[in-house]
Design an enzyme around this catalytic site. Structure first.
Site, PDB file in Angstrom:
ATOM      1  N   LYS A 151      39.275  34.308  51.418  1.00 50.85           N
ATOM      2  CA  LYS A 151      39.647  33.951  50.042  1.00 50.85           C
ATOM      3  C   LYS A 151      41.149  33.716  49.942  1.00 50.85           C
ATOM      4  O   LYS A 151      41.594  32.744  49.322  1.00 50.85           O
ATOM      5  CB  LYS A 151      39.235  35.071  49.081  1.00 50.85           C
ATOM      6  N   ARG A 205      46.049  36.208  39.374  1.00 54.17           N
ATOM      7  CA  ARG A 205      47.477  36.172  39.627  1.00 54.17           C
ATOM      8  C   ARG A 205      47.877  35.131  40.678  1.00 54.17           C
ATOM      9  O   ARG A 205      48.937  34.528  40.602  1.00 54.17           O
ATOM     10  CB  ARG A 205      47.869  37.570  40.107  1.00 54.17           C
ATOM     11  N   CYS A 250      45.074  41.235  39.242  1.00 52.21           N
ATOM     12  CA  CYS A 250      44.830  42.619  39.635  1.00 52.21           C
ATOM     13  C   CYS A 250      45.812  43.572  38.956  1.00 52.21           C
ATOM     14  O   CYS A 250      47.009  43.289  38.897  1.00 52.21           O
ATOM     15  CB  CYS A 250      45.021  42.763  41.141  1.00 52.21           C
ATOM     16  N   ASP A 254      45.556  45.729  51.304  1.00 48.32           N
ATOM     17  CA  ASP A 254      44.237  45.360  50.765  1.00 48.32           C
ATOM     18  C   ASP A 254      43.090  46.137  51.413  1.00 48.32           C
ATOM     19  O   ASP A 254      41.934  45.975  51.007  1.00 48.32           O
ATOM     20  CB  ASP A 254      44.001  43.849  50.937  1.00 48.32           C
ATOM     21  N   ARG A 311      35.242  38.717  42.309  1.00 48.30           N
ATOM     22  CA  ARG A 311      36.406  37.842  42.514  1.00 48.30           C
ATOM     23  C   ARG A 311      36.644  37.588  43.995  1.00 48.30           C
ATOM     24  O   ARG A 311      37.176  36.539  44.350  1.00 48.30           O
ATOM     25  CB  ARG A 311      37.673  38.490  41.932  1.00 48.30           C
TER      26      ARG A 311
HETATM   27  C1  UD1 Z   1      49.034  38.648  48.492  1.00 48.38           C
HETATM   28  C2  UD1 Z   1      47.537  38.799  48.477  1.00 48.38           C
HETATM   29  C3  UD1 Z   1      47.146  40.198  48.028  1.00 48.38           C
HETATM   30  C4  UD1 Z   1      47.854  41.237  48.903  1.00 48.38           C
HETATM   31  C5  UD1 Z   1      49.346  40.974  48.970  1.00 48.38           C
HETATM   32  C6  UD1 Z   1      50.062  41.880  49.957  1.00 48.38           C
HETATM   33  C7  UD1 Z   1      46.757  36.564  47.984  1.00 48.38           C
HETATM   34  C8  UD1 Z   1      46.066  35.656  47.042  1.00 48.38           C
HETATM   35  N1  UD1 Z   1      46.963  37.811  47.577  1.00 48.38           N
HETATM   36  O1  UD1 Z   1      49.491  38.817  47.170  1.00 48.38           O
HETATM   37  O2  UD1 Z   1      45.748  40.331  48.147  1.00 48.38           O
HETATM   38  O3  UD1 Z   1      47.626  42.521  48.370  1.00 48.38           O
HETATM   39  O4  UD1 Z   1      49.606  39.624  49.367  1.00 48.38           O
HETATM   40  O5  UD1 Z   1      49.517  41.732  51.212  1.00 48.38           O
HETATM   41  O6  UD1 Z   1      47.042  36.190  49.098  1.00 48.38           O
HETATM   42  N2  UD1 Z   1      57.162  41.120  45.247  1.00 48.38           N
HETATM   43  C9  UD1 Z   1      58.365  41.096  44.585  1.00 48.38           C
HETATM   44  N3  UD1 Z   1      58.793  39.900  44.075  1.00 48.38           N
HETATM   45  C10 UD1 Z   1      58.073  38.748  44.199  1.00 48.38           C
HETATM   46  C11 UD1 Z   1      56.841  38.790  44.886  1.00 48.38           C
HETATM   47  C12 UD1 Z   1      56.412  39.999  45.408  1.00 48.38           C
HETATM   48  O7  UD1 Z   1      59.039  42.104  44.459  1.00 48.38           O
HETATM   49  O8  UD1 Z   1      58.518  37.698  43.717  1.00 48.38           O
HETATM   50  C13 UD1 Z   1      56.675  42.405  45.806  1.00 48.38           C
HETATM   51  C14 UD1 Z   1      55.328  42.816  45.248  1.00 48.38           C
HETATM   52  O9  UD1 Z   1      55.453  43.481  44.002  1.00 48.38           O
HETATM   53  C15 UD1 Z   1      54.821  43.700  46.357  1.00 48.38           C
HETATM   54  C16 UD1 Z   1      55.340  43.015  47.611  1.00 48.38           C
HETATM   55  O10 UD1 Z   1      56.434  42.212  47.177  1.00 48.38           O
HETATM   56  O11 UD1 Z   1      55.418  44.981  46.241  1.00 48.38           O
HETATM   57  C17 UD1 Z   1      54.343  42.154  48.336  1.00 48.38           C
HETATM   58  O12 UD1 Z   1      53.696  41.279  47.429  1.00 48.38           O
HETATM   59  P1  UD1 Z   1      53.218  39.829  47.841  1.00 48.38           P
HETATM   60  O13 UD1 Z   1      53.157  39.691  49.302  1.00 48.38           O
HETATM   61  O14 UD1 Z   1      54.024  38.834  47.087  1.00 48.38           O
HETATM   62  O15 UD1 Z   1      51.757  39.787  47.241  1.00 48.38           O
HETATM   63  P2  UD1 Z   1      51.003  38.463  46.796  1.00 48.38           P
HETATM   64  O16 UD1 Z   1      51.462  37.335  47.615  1.00 48.38           O
HETATM   65  O17 UD1 Z   1      51.048  38.326  45.332  1.00 48.38           O
END
Ligand code: UD1
Length: 420
Positions: A22, A93, A117, A308, A400
């Site tokens: 996914k 998201r 989430c 995850d 989802r």
């Molecule tokens: C993706 C995955 C999600 C997984 C996560 C971490 C998808 C669709 N979702 O989410 O299932 O749990 O990776 O492996 O692929 N952060 C910031 N600023 C930002 C972006 C992120 O501080 O602009 C922080 C987040 O709050 C978190 C960390 O960075 O603490 C990692 O998040 P991130 O890798 O961005 O998660 P997603 O890409 O949203």
């Protein structure tokens, strides 16, 4: 609202076919917007998030067809509308990953700030910072991110954040950069297998990307990209969940299509905990009959233990003897499953971003509530071993991201029903 009812105590045995990823599918579907022609994506899981992404792409003007149940064809020819509306983005998201492709394809984007989430605050500052460094102008207005990429140029971008790299920020910057003139270097890039799959998809379209699988990506912008045919990698989080299902029920499962090389940290921790795991041609075999041992786990970006799979692993530890510890370093507040597991007689206490789990002899079936996608999976795993009946409510969360979870578990011996 649908519920899942499980009678615990059955050992699982047999083969589970692992679906396509996914989290690889979502950015790759968005990346199809960058092509001059349609792209065909195969091995797409049948889950609600894919529908949401398809609705978003359609609302932007792309044509999205599902000629077969696990195949999607995306034709970006009609792409014209830069707005991803709140009604759709608030469902998921990951919708934020249309931001980069819209900038790359039509030079503008207007994206509602995402919901999704409920795992703590989930900022998008790294996405905005990275695009800004490429020269896109960004502003927030009435709950929307409004971006203009007409002046984007290749640049050096640093994406390391407080919690390490960001998966979707890396995806967004990469997708924005592939058609941006000049050379872009992304340092502190995420290197999750889903990012590698996205890079392979973009390379097949004609993008010039170096450093794939590393934390530094080098992108040389090209003028045009073509539509391609791509098969998604298997879902490593679904795989990890079924590995734990085999382990916790002391059963034996063959996970067909799974890739062990994407799950090294999880396999190592399960082996340390006394579970027998073997990578075979075409899948992974897991047997949970052995004696269990205490483990300590800390979640990290790839190749570390994935956040995850944290909730599912915690369920496993609730019924392993001794005291185990899990520290969550990616989403430090991701513990909504803890009170629900404790209602099933688990003994978990929280200490900052660590969970201390005292193994109990048995969990006790109870009505519980799913709060997010992976927490729901953790509760279903708990139901598989709990004494008596467990009812998991609000399972739209699980729909989802897990294709036909009750069908897959039932076929290997679980007593599980969906009540509509
Ligand atoms: C993706 C995955 C999600 C997984 C996560 C971490 C998808 C669709 N979702 O989410 O299932 O749990 O990776 O492996 O692929 N952060 C910031 N600023 C930002 C972006 C992120 O501080 O602009 C922080 C987040 O709050 C978190 C960390 O960075 O603490 C990692 O998040 P991130 O890798 O961005 O998660 P997603 O890409 O949203």
């Amino acid at each position: 609202m649908d519920k899942i009812v499980i009678r615990g105590g059955r050992k699982l045995r047999g083969t589970v076919r692992i679906s396509g990823s996914k989290n690889a599918a979502l950015p790759i579907m968005a990346a199809a917007l960058l092509g001059d022609g349609p792209s065909r994506i195969r091995n797409v899981p049948r889950v609600a998030d894919i529908r949401t992404m398809s609705d978003i792409l359609s609302s932007l003007g792309a044509r999205v067809d599902f000629p077969k149940p696990h195949e999607v064809v995306i034709d970006p020819a009609g792409l014209s509308n830069p707005t991803a509306p709140y009604e759709l983005v608030s469902k998921m998201r990951a919708s934020i990953c249309v931001l980069g492709p819209l900038l790359g394809a039509i030079g503008k984007a207007r994206i509602s700030l995402p919901g999704g989430c409920a795992i703590g605050s989930r900022p998008i500052d790294l996405h905005l910072k990275g695009l800004n460094q490429l020269g896109a102008s960004m502003r927030l207005s009435h709950g929307f991110v409004i971006a203009n990429g007409k002046r984007m140029r290749g640049a050096d971008v640093f994406l390391g954040g407080r919690f390490g790299s960001s998966v979707l920020a890396t995806a967004n910057i990469l997708m924005a950069a592939v058609k941006t003139p000049g050379v872009t270097r992304i340092e502190g890039a995420a290197c999750e297998p889903e990012i590698v799959d996205l890079a392979r998809f973009l390379q097949a379209m004609g993008a010039r990307i170096g450093g794939v699988e590393s934390h530094s990506l080098r992108v040389e912008g090209v003028r045009r990209l073509k539509g391609v045919d791509h098969t998604l990698i298997p879902d490593r989080i679904e795989t990890g969940t079924y590995m734990i299902a085999a382990a916790i029920t002391r059963g034996e499962l063959f996970l067909k299509g799974a890739r062990a090389d994407h799950l090294r940290a999880v396999i190592e921790k399960l082996q340390e905990a006394g579970v027998w795991v073997e990578a075979r041609a075409g899948g992974i075999r897991v047997n949970g009959a052995g004696a269990r041992r205490v483990v300590e786990i800390t979640t990290h970006p790839y190749p570390g233990f994935p956040t995850d799979i944290q909730a599912q692993m915690m369920t496993f530890m609730t019924v392993s003897p001794g005291i185990s510890v899990i520290t969550e370093k990616v989403f430090t507040e991701r513990f909504m499953h803890v009170p629900e597991l404790n209602r099933m007689a688990a003994r978990i206490s929280l200490e900052g971003s660590s969970a201390i789990i005292r193994g109990v002899r048995a969990l006790s079936g109870a009505p519980v509530m799913a709060s997010d996608l992976r927490a729901s999976a953790a509760l279903i795993l708990a139901g598989l071993v709990a004494r008596g009946e467990t009812t998991v409510d609000r399972i739209y969360h699980i729909d989802r991201g897990y294709e036909d979870i009750e069908g897959k578990l039932k076929r290997v011996g679980a007593a599980i029903e969906r009540i509509r």
